[in-house]
Scaffold this motif. Structure first.
Motif, PDB file in Angstrom:
ATOM      1  N   PRO A  23       0.814  -1.226   0.000  1.00 41.61           N
ATOM      2  CA  PRO A  23       0.000   0.000   0.000  1.00 41.61           C
ATOM      3  C   PRO A  23       0.842   1.268   0.000  1.00 41.61           C
ATOM      4  O   PRO A  23       0.447   2.282  -0.588  1.00 41.61           O
ATOM      5  N   LEU A  24       1.991   1.223   0.653  1.00 41.55           N
ATOM      6  CA  LEU A  24       2.866   2.396   0.683  1.00 41.55           C
ATOM      7  C   LEU A  24       3.361   2.731  -0.710  1.00 41.55           C
ATOM      8  O   LEU A  24       3.294   3.885  -1.152  1.00 41.55           O
ATOM      9  N   TRP A  26       2.023   1.817  -3.554  1.00 40.72           N
ATOM     10  CA  TRP A  26       0.873   2.215  -4.354  1.00 40.72           C
ATOM     11  C   TRP A  26       0.528   3.682  -4.090  1.00 40.72           C
ATOM     12  O   TRP A  26       0.272   4.452  -5.027  1.00 40.72           O
ATOM     13  N   GLY A  27       0.521   4.087  -2.834  1.00 41.53           N
ATOM     14  CA  GLY A  27       0.218   5.469  -2.476  1.00 41.53           C
ATOM     15  C   GLY A  27       1.231   6.445  -3.039  1.00 41.53           C
ATOM     16  O   GLY A  27       0.869   7.524  -3.525  1.00 41.53           O
ATOM     17  N   VAL A  28       2.496   6.091  -2.992  1.00 41.60           N
ATOM     18  CA  VAL A  28       3.541   6.962  -3.536  1.00 41.60           C
ATOM     19  C   VAL A  28       3.372   7.109  -5.049  1.00 41.60           C
ATOM     20  O   VAL A  28       3.463   8.212  -5.590  1.00 41.60           O
ATOM     21  N   GLU A  30       0.608   6.733  -6.820  1.00 43.15           N
ATOM     22  CA  GLU A  30      -0.592   7.529  -7.079  1.00 43.15           C
ATOM     23  C   GLU A  30      -0.315   9.009  -6.865  1.00 43.15           C
ATOM     24  O   GLU A  30      -0.753   9.854  -7.645  1.00 43.15           O
ATOM     25  N   THR A  31       0.400   9.321  -5.800  1.00 43.59           N
ATOM     26  CA  THR A  31       0.738  10.721  -5.506  1.00 43.59           C
ATOM     27  C   THR A  31       1.606  11.314  -6.608  1.00 43.59           C
ATOM     28  O   THR A  31       1.377  12.440  -7.057  1.00 43.59           O
ATOM     29  N   ASN A  34      -0.515  11.979  -9.672  1.00 40.93           N
ATOM     30  CA  ASN A  34      -1.339  13.171  -9.540  1.00 40.93           C
ATOM     31  C   ASN A  34      -0.489  14.447  -9.585  1.00 40.93           C
ATOM     32  O   ASN A  34      -0.928  15.459 -10.122  1.00 40.93           O
TER      33      ASN A  34
END
Length: 40
Positions: A23-24, A26-28, A30-31, A34
């Motif tokens: 998840p970490l 994936w979050g990076v 995605e950020t 964006n």
């Protein structure tokens, strides 16, 4: 009882890193995706 081991096994350690790391990452990603929209 001298042989009792209450430490973390390498398998538990790897599972914990995978549980947190996926998840970490994936979050990076995605950020970053964006953020790229802001500069294009």
């Amino acid at each position: 009882m001298a042989n009792d081991q209450n430490g973390t096994t390498p398998l538990q350690l790897a599972a914990a890193w995978i549980f947190v790391g996926i998840p970490l990452i994936w979050g990076v990603l995605e950020t970053l995706g964006n953020a790229m929209k802001l500069f294009s």
